[in-house]
Design an enzyme around this catalytic site. Structure first.
Site, PDB file in Angstrom:
ATOM      1  N   PRO A 108      19.516 -32.575  68.485  1.00 60.76           N
ATOM      2  CA  PRO A 108      18.505 -32.000  69.373  1.00 60.76           C
ATOM      3  C   PRO A 108      18.616 -30.481  69.406  1.00 60.76           C
ATOM      4  O   PRO A 108      19.698 -29.939  69.612  1.00 60.76           O
ATOM      5  CB  PRO A 108      18.843 -32.627  70.731  1.00 60.76           C
ATOM      6  CG  PRO A 108      19.576 -33.885  70.394  1.00 60.76           C
ATOM      7  CD  PRO A 108      20.360 -33.570  69.161  1.00 60.76           C
ATOM      8  N   GLU A 109      17.491 -29.808  69.194  1.00 57.03           N
ATOM      9  CA  GLU A 109      17.478 -28.350  69.243  1.00 57.03           C
ATOM     10  C   GLU A 109      16.767 -27.913  70.518  1.00 57.03           C
ATOM     11  O   GLU A 109      16.395 -28.737  71.350  1.00 57.03           O
ATOM     12  CB  GLU A 109      16.836 -27.788  67.977  1.00 57.03           C
ATOM     13  CG  GLU A 109      17.659 -28.110  66.736  1.00 57.03           C
ATOM     14  CD  GLU A 109      17.318 -27.229  65.543  1.00 57.03           C
ATOM     15  OE1 GLU A 109      16.718 -26.164  65.747  1.00 57.03           O
ATOM     16  OE2 GLU A 109      17.655 -27.607  64.419  1.00 57.03           O
TER      17      GLU A 109
ATOM     18  N   ARG B 196      27.557 -40.862  68.759  1.00 54.94           N
ATOM     19  CA  ARG B 196      28.632 -40.146  68.080  1.00 54.94           C
ATOM     20  C   ARG B 196      29.594 -39.465  69.044  1.00 54.94           C
ATOM     21  O   ARG B 196      30.630 -38.958  68.632  1.00 54.94           O
ATOM     22  CB  ARG B 196      28.037 -39.117  67.102  1.00 54.94           C
ATOM     23  CG  ARG B 196      27.172 -39.762  66.024  1.00 54.94           C
ATOM     24  CD  ARG B 196      26.612 -38.750  65.050  1.00 54.94           C
ATOM     25  NE  ARG B 196      27.656 -38.143  64.228  1.00 54.94           N
ATOM     26  CZ  ARG B 196      27.427 -37.237  63.292  1.00 54.94           C
ATOM     27  NH1 ARG B 196      26.184 -36.807  63.074  1.00 54.94           N
ATOM     28  NH2 ARG B 196      28.417 -36.737  62.581  1.00 54.94           N
TER      29      ARG B 196
END
Length: 271
Positions: free
Chosen positions: A2-3, A110
């Protein structure tokens, strides 16, 4: 990963369900995130009211009467609003439970994301201190880039992704903005003139604003969704298009690794 536009879309999606509501508790199913969730945080937050949900760079800031939660989505994390009591799924690691019957749920396969807490002014926290200006703010422009780049030999792509220079310009948007500006990503940052930096700053703002605008169509995905928020499809000119034709000149889009990140560009259009 996600940016900035995805984090801003998340902020807009969850803020209406959080702001002004009391916290009933914090449920931690898996504390072993990038950094362990602080022990006893549930007791410190319980009963506090969420005053504001904001963003700094790629950090989501949940300001409460007890202090501020600093939330980072990491490589694969996402947040969504669910009804309190809804059974968790695999990788649903943390719940911020609200007294209004809603729950902010963090899923991270993750486990590179994290939740930190501070009672100090949030700008003094080590994760946020020393960050550069927000790219969509008035503090970020071509003059800022030009002055910060003097004497810098690093490739301009790496320079643009340096959070001490400007925050939140991730790999995708750096590649896109450099393409729109006609600047080769390997060009040394200190060898770019002011007019080119002015154009680059304008294009950084444009690609981020366009991505955030596209993200507005997905805000419904943050409440009671059976799937993870998908954020939004993006109209990309070079990123991920290795071997395809350049929209500008018809040449071939290339990929090189710069600063350990895949970088996409057109060797004809970008100098």
């Amino acid at each position: 990963m996600p940016e900035l536009p995805e984090v801003e879309t998340t902020r807009r999606g969850v803020a209406p369900f959080l702001e002004g509501n009391a916290i009933a508790g914090l449920v931690v199913r898996e504390s072993r995130l990038r950094w362990p969730v602080e022990a006893g945080l549930d007791a410190r937050l319980r009963g506090a009211t969420v005053e504001q949900v904001s963003r700094r760079a790629k950090y989501l800031l949940i300001q409460t009467g007890a202090g501020c939660l600093i939330w980072h989505l990491g490589m694969s994390g996402s947040l969504r609003i669910v009804t309190d009591g809804r059974p968790p799924r695999k990788h649903d690691h943390v719940d911020l439970v609200l007294a209004n019957g809603h729950c902010l749920r963090f899923n991270d396969p993750r486990r590179f994301g994290f939740v930190l807490f501070t009672e100090l002014p949030v700008g003094e926290h080590p994760r946020l201190a020393g960050l550069g200006p927000e790219p969509l703010s008035g503090d970020f422009d071509g003059s800022h880039l030009y002055l910060a780049s003097r004497g810098r030999r690093a490739p301009v792509k790496s320079f643009l992704m340096d959070s001490a220079v400007v925050v939140g310009v991730g790999n995708i948007y750096a590649s896109e903005a450099l393409y729109l500006s006609g600047i080769h990503p390997r060009r040394p940052a200190g060898r770019i003139a002011l007019p080119r930096y002015q154009r680059l700053a304008e294009n950084v703002k444009a690609v981020l604003a366009a991505a955030i605008a596209q993200g507005g169509t997905t805000l419904r995905d943050f409440r009671d969704s059976d799937g993870m928020p998908g954020y939004f499809s993006q109209s990309l000119r070079v990123y991920g298009r290795e071997g395809e034709a350049c929209e500008g000149c018809g040449g071939t889009i290339r990929r090189e690794v710069i600063g350990q990140r895949s970088t996409f560009f057109c060797g004809r259009c970008q100098r």
